[in-house]
Design a protein around this motif. Structure first.
Motif, PDB file in Angstrom:
ATOM      1  N   GLY A   2      -6.794 -12.280   0.548  1.00 58.38           N
ATOM      2  CA  GLY A   2      -7.208 -13.675   0.508  1.00 58.38           C
ATOM      3  C   GLY A   2      -6.146 -14.601  -0.052  1.00 58.38           C
ATOM      4  N   MET A   3      -5.078 -14.047  -0.620  1.00 53.82           N
ATOM      5  CA  MET A   3      -3.976 -14.879  -1.117  1.00 53.82           C
ATOM      6  C   MET A   3      -3.384 -15.676   0.040  1.00 53.82           C
ATOM      7  SD  MET A   3      -0.402 -13.502  -2.752  1.00 53.82           S
ATOM      8  CE  MET A   3       0.999 -14.588  -3.023  1.00 53.82           C
ATOM      9  N   MET A   4      -3.188 -16.975  -0.180  1.00 55.37           N
ATOM     10  CA  MET A   4      -2.585 -17.810   0.852  1.00 55.37           C
ATOM     11  C   MET A   4      -1.062 -17.686   0.805  1.00 55.37           C
ATOM     12  SD  MET A   4      -5.074 -18.920   2.544  1.00 55.37           S
ATOM     13  CE  MET A   4      -4.072 -19.917   3.648  1.00 55.37           C
ATOM     14  N   LEU A   5      -0.482 -17.324   1.922  1.00 59.64           N
ATOM     15  CA  LEU A   5       0.961 -17.162   2.034  1.00 59.64           C
ATOM     16  C   LEU A   5       1.616 -18.413   2.595  1.00 59.64           C
ATOM     17  CD1 LEU A   5       1.028 -13.537   3.501  1.00 59.64           C
ATOM     18  CD2 LEU A   5       0.821 -14.271   1.106  1.00 59.64           C
ATOM     19  N   PHE A  36       1.913  -5.928  -6.611  1.00 62.64           N
ATOM     20  CA  PHE A  36       1.309  -5.876  -7.945  1.00 62.64           C
ATOM     21  C   PHE A  36       2.078  -4.946  -8.886  1.00 62.64           C
ATOM     22  CE2 PHE A  36      -2.164  -7.784  -5.668  1.00 62.64           C
ATOM     23  CZ  PHE A  36      -2.748  -8.621  -6.612  1.00 62.64           C
ATOM     24  N   HIS A  37       3.100  -4.308  -8.357  1.00 63.23           N
ATOM     25  CA  HIS A  37       3.923  -3.407  -9.156  1.00 63.23           C
ATOM     26  C   HIS A  37       5.352  -3.915  -9.331  1.00 63.23           C
ATOM     27  CE1 HIS A  37       0.838  -0.255  -9.060  1.00 63.23           C
ATOM     28  NE2 HIS A  37       0.683  -0.544  -7.777  1.00 63.23           N
ATOM     29  N   ALA A  38       5.796  -4.794  -8.441  1.00 63.90           N
ATOM     30  CA  ALA A  38       7.160  -5.318  -8.516  1.00 63.90           C
ATOM     31  C   ALA A  38       7.170  -6.751  -8.001  1.00 63.90           C
ATOM     32  CB  ALA A  38       8.122  -4.461  -7.693  1.00 63.90           C
ATOM     33  N   ALA A  39       7.674  -7.667  -8.825  1.00 65.03           N
ATOM     34  CA  ALA A  39       7.681  -9.084  -8.472  1.00 65.03           C
ATOM     35  C   ALA A  39       8.523  -9.370  -7.235  1.00 65.03           C
ATOM     36  CB  ALA A  39       8.182  -9.911  -9.653  1.00 65.03           C
ATOM     37  N   ALA A  40       9.499  -8.508  -6.949  1.00 61.54           N
ATOM     38  CA  ALA A  40      10.333  -8.727  -5.766  1.00 61.54           C
ATOM     39  C   ALA A  40       9.478  -8.829  -4.512  1.00 61.54           C
ATOM     40  CB  ALA A  40      11.346  -7.592  -5.627  1.00 61.54           C
ATOM     41  N   PHE A  41       8.451  -7.998  -4.412  1.00 65.22           N
ATOM     42  CA  PHE A  41       7.604  -8.010  -3.226  1.00 65.22           C
ATOM     43  C   PHE A  41       6.674  -9.220  -3.226  1.00 65.22           C
ATOM     44  CE2 PHE A  41       8.884  -3.522  -3.324  1.00 65.22           C
ATOM     45  CZ  PHE A  41       9.340  -3.393  -2.020  1.00 65.22           C
ATOM     46  N   SER A  42       6.301  -9.717  -4.402  1.00 62.80           N
ATOM     47  CA  SER A  42       5.522 -10.959  -4.459  1.00 62.80           C
ATOM     48  C   SER A  42       6.327 -12.118  -3.880  1.00 62.80           C
ATOM     49  CB  SER A  42       5.131 -11.278  -5.912  1.00 62.80           C
ATOM     50  OG  SER A  42       4.296 -10.289  -6.449  1.00 62.80           O
ATOM     51  N   ARG A  43       7.605 -12.170  -4.230  1.00 61.95           N
ATOM     52  CA  ARG A  43       8.460 -13.241  -3.706  1.00 61.95           C
ATOM     53  C   ARG A  43       8.629 -13.125  -2.196  1.00 61.95           C
ATOM     54  NH1 ARG A  43      11.088 -12.077  -8.692  1.00 61.95           N
ATOM     55  NH2 ARG A  43      12.560 -10.649  -7.682  1.00 61.95           N
ATOM     56  N   LEU A  44       8.737 -11.912  -1.710  1.00 64.16           N
ATOM     57  CA  LEU A  44       8.935 -11.724  -0.278  1.00 64.16           C
ATOM     58  C   LEU A  44       7.708 -12.173   0.515  1.00 64.16           C
ATOM     59  CD1 LEU A  44      10.700 -10.774   2.004  1.00 64.16           C
ATOM     60  CD2 LEU A  44      10.026  -8.410   1.514  1.00 64.16           C
ATOM     61  N   LEU A  45       6.526 -12.026  -0.052  1.00 64.04           N
ATOM     62  CA  LEU A  45       5.307 -12.432   0.646  1.00 64.04           C
ATOM     63  C   LEU A  45       5.292 -13.918   0.984  1.00 64.04           C
ATOM     64  CD1 LEU A  45       2.375 -10.536  -1.135  1.00 64.04           C
ATOM     65  CD2 LEU A  45       3.062 -10.336   1.259  1.00 64.04           C
ATOM     66  N   VAL A  46       5.932 -14.736   0.162  1.00 63.19           N
ATOM     67  CA  VAL A  46       5.903 -16.176   0.397  1.00 63.19           C
ATOM     68  C   VAL A  46       7.277 -16.708   0.811  1.00 63.19           C
ATOM     69  CG1 VAL A  46       3.901 -16.601  -1.074  1.00 63.19           C
ATOM     70  CG2 VAL A  46       6.175 -16.600  -2.094  1.00 63.19           C
ATOM     71  N   ASP A  47       8.169 -15.819   1.188  1.00 59.71           N
ATOM     72  CA  ASP A  47       9.483 -16.231   1.685  1.00 59.71           C
ATOM     73  C   ASP A  47       9.283 -16.984   3.008  1.00 59.71           C
ATOM     74  OD1 ASP A  47      12.039 -16.158   3.094  1.00 59.71           O
ATOM     75  OD2 ASP A  47      12.694 -14.732   1.547  1.00 59.71           O
ATOM     76  N   GLU A  48       9.806 -18.188   3.084  1.00 55.11           N
ATOM     77  CA  GLU A  48       9.563 -19.028   4.261  1.00 55.11           C
ATOM     78  C   GLU A  48      10.124 -18.411   5.541  1.00 55.11           C
ATOM     79  OE1 GLU A  48       9.876 -23.716   5.638  1.00 55.11           O
ATOM     80  OE2 GLU A  48      10.816 -23.043   3.775  1.00 55.11           O
ATOM     81  N   TYR A 104      15.481  -4.218  -1.707  1.00 55.54           N
ATOM     82  CA  TYR A 104      14.048  -3.901  -1.611  1.00 55.54           C
ATOM     83  C   TYR A 104      13.834  -2.397  -1.452  1.00 55.54           C
ATOM     84  CZ  TYR A 104      12.774  -8.825  -1.208  1.00 55.54           C
ATOM     85  OH  TYR A 104      12.564 -10.160  -1.449  1.00 55.54           O
ATOM     86  N   ARG A 105      14.713  -1.753  -0.725  1.00 58.11           N
ATOM     87  CA  ARG A 105      14.597  -0.303  -0.562  1.00 58.11           C
ATOM     88  C   ARG A 105      14.730   0.388  -1.913  1.00 58.11           C
ATOM     89  NH1 ARG A 105      17.073   4.588   0.034  1.00 58.11           N
ATOM     90  NH2 ARG A 105      16.552   5.810   1.910  1.00 58.11           N
ATOM     91  N   ARG A 106      15.705  -0.042  -2.698  1.00 57.50           N
ATOM     92  CA  ARG A 106      15.892   0.551  -4.031  1.00 57.50           C
ATOM     93  C   ARG A 106      14.642   0.371  -4.884  1.00 57.50           C
ATOM     94  NH1 ARG A 106      16.745  -1.911  -8.424  1.00 57.50           N
ATOM     95  NH2 ARG A 106      17.408  -3.832  -7.377  1.00 57.50           N
ATOM     96  N   VAL A 107      14.090  -0.842  -4.899  1.00 57.77           N
ATOM     97  CA  VAL A 107      12.876  -1.098  -5.686  1.00 57.77           C
ATOM     98  C   VAL A 107      11.727  -0.226  -5.180  1.00 57.77           C
ATOM     99  CG1 VAL A 107      11.143  -2.838  -6.279  1.00 57.77           C
ATOM    100  CG2 VAL A 107      13.570  -3.446  -6.268  1.00 57.77           C
ATOM    101  N   ALA A 108      11.594  -0.098  -3.870  1.00 60.70           N
ATOM    102  CA  ALA A 108      10.521   0.695  -3.294  1.00 60.70           C
ATOM    103  C   ALA A 108      10.587   2.150  -3.739  1.00 60.70           C
ATOM    104  CB  ALA A 108      10.570   0.606  -1.770  1.00 60.70           C
TER     105      ALA A 108
END
Length: 252
Positions: free
Chosen positions: A238-241, A74-86, A33-37
């Motif tokens: 408003g996105m449900m996590l 909205f710029h990298a899908a990796a962070f989208s996945r992390l938002l809903v990581d259980e 994640y650091r690399r992507v950031a």
């Protein structure tokens, strides 16, 4: 603390206003994640310096630098996945005390080496006040954050005082709480710090020779309506996590 005992995490959060969850991500995941950031910041050429005007006193007048990026998901899908990581959402629900977790906003922060900007002590409440105060933050540490890197500091139990009066000059900050009174919370890559938006917190200057990289996720109970419209513009708000929105999208 680790995610193995959610009631204990929630209890610590309720009493102290924060809980540091160790190893929520592995060190390898944090490094990815650091690399992507850093690639995002380089690719998007974000060269603005969003350092608060009120930070000068902590930095003893020396110029400091800060990099940030709103809505990294909205710029990298990796962070989208992390938002809903259980692993994340289970703790988020536990500290809020509800099964439903809704996104408020995200922000990526990089404190450059040697002169990474500090943050004065403050609550997040003045920036986006809500009716029932069921709003919290999670700071994902994407690299190690010892005290020399300007780690986060908190005033344990300060959330129990409720909303405090802030000075809006140079961004909302507290003028009657000494910076040294806040407890440093050094963290390692993969650790995640959860705290309520009423917890007094800040961070020091990064004087090390390495950048400090964090991802901030602000989240809330969808049944807690905002008291003002000061911050309703973030993409994805408003996105449900976790769970569902019992209000059907109404905020009144």
């Amino acid at each position: 603390m680790t995610t193995t005992d959610l009631p204990a995490l929630a209890g610590h959060y309720a009493e102290h206003g924060y809980v540091l969850v160790k190893g929520l991500l592995t060190r390898d995941e944090a490094a990815d994640y650091r690399r992507v950031a850093h690639e995002l910041l380089q690719r998007l050429n974000r060269d603005e310096n969003p350092t608060w005007g009120a930070a000068a006193e902590i930095a003893a007048g020396a110029p400091t630098r800060l990099q940030h990026l709103h809505d990294a998901q909205f710029h990298a899908a990796a962070f989208s996945r992390l938002l809903v990581d259980e692993r994340f959402t289970s703790v988020a629900a536990a500290v809020l005390g509800v099964p439903n977790v809704q996104l408020h906003h995200t922000k990526l922060f990089v404190k450059p080496p040697e002169n990474g900007s500090p943050f004065p002590l403050h609550q997040d409440h003045p920036f986006f006040p809500h009716t029932h105060h069921r709003v919290a933050a999670a700071i994902f540490h994407l690299d190690d954050a010892p005290e020399r890197k300007g780690c986060v500091r908190v005033v344990p139990g300060s959330h129990l005082q409720g909303p405090l009066e802030h000075d809006p000059e140079g961004s909302h900050h507290l003028t009657d709480v000494p910076f040294e009174s806040a407890m440093p919370l050094p963290a390692e890559a993969g650790d995640v710090l959860f705290f309520t938006y009423l917890t007094v917190h800040g961070s020091g200057v990064n004087v090390s020779d390495e950048a400090r990289t964090t991802w901030l996720v602000q989240f809330r109970d969808p049944a807690d309506p905002p008291a003002t419209q000061d911050h309703d513009w973030s993409r994805g708000q408003g996105m449900m996590l976790a769970g569902v929105d019992p209000t059907g999208g109404r905020r009144d």
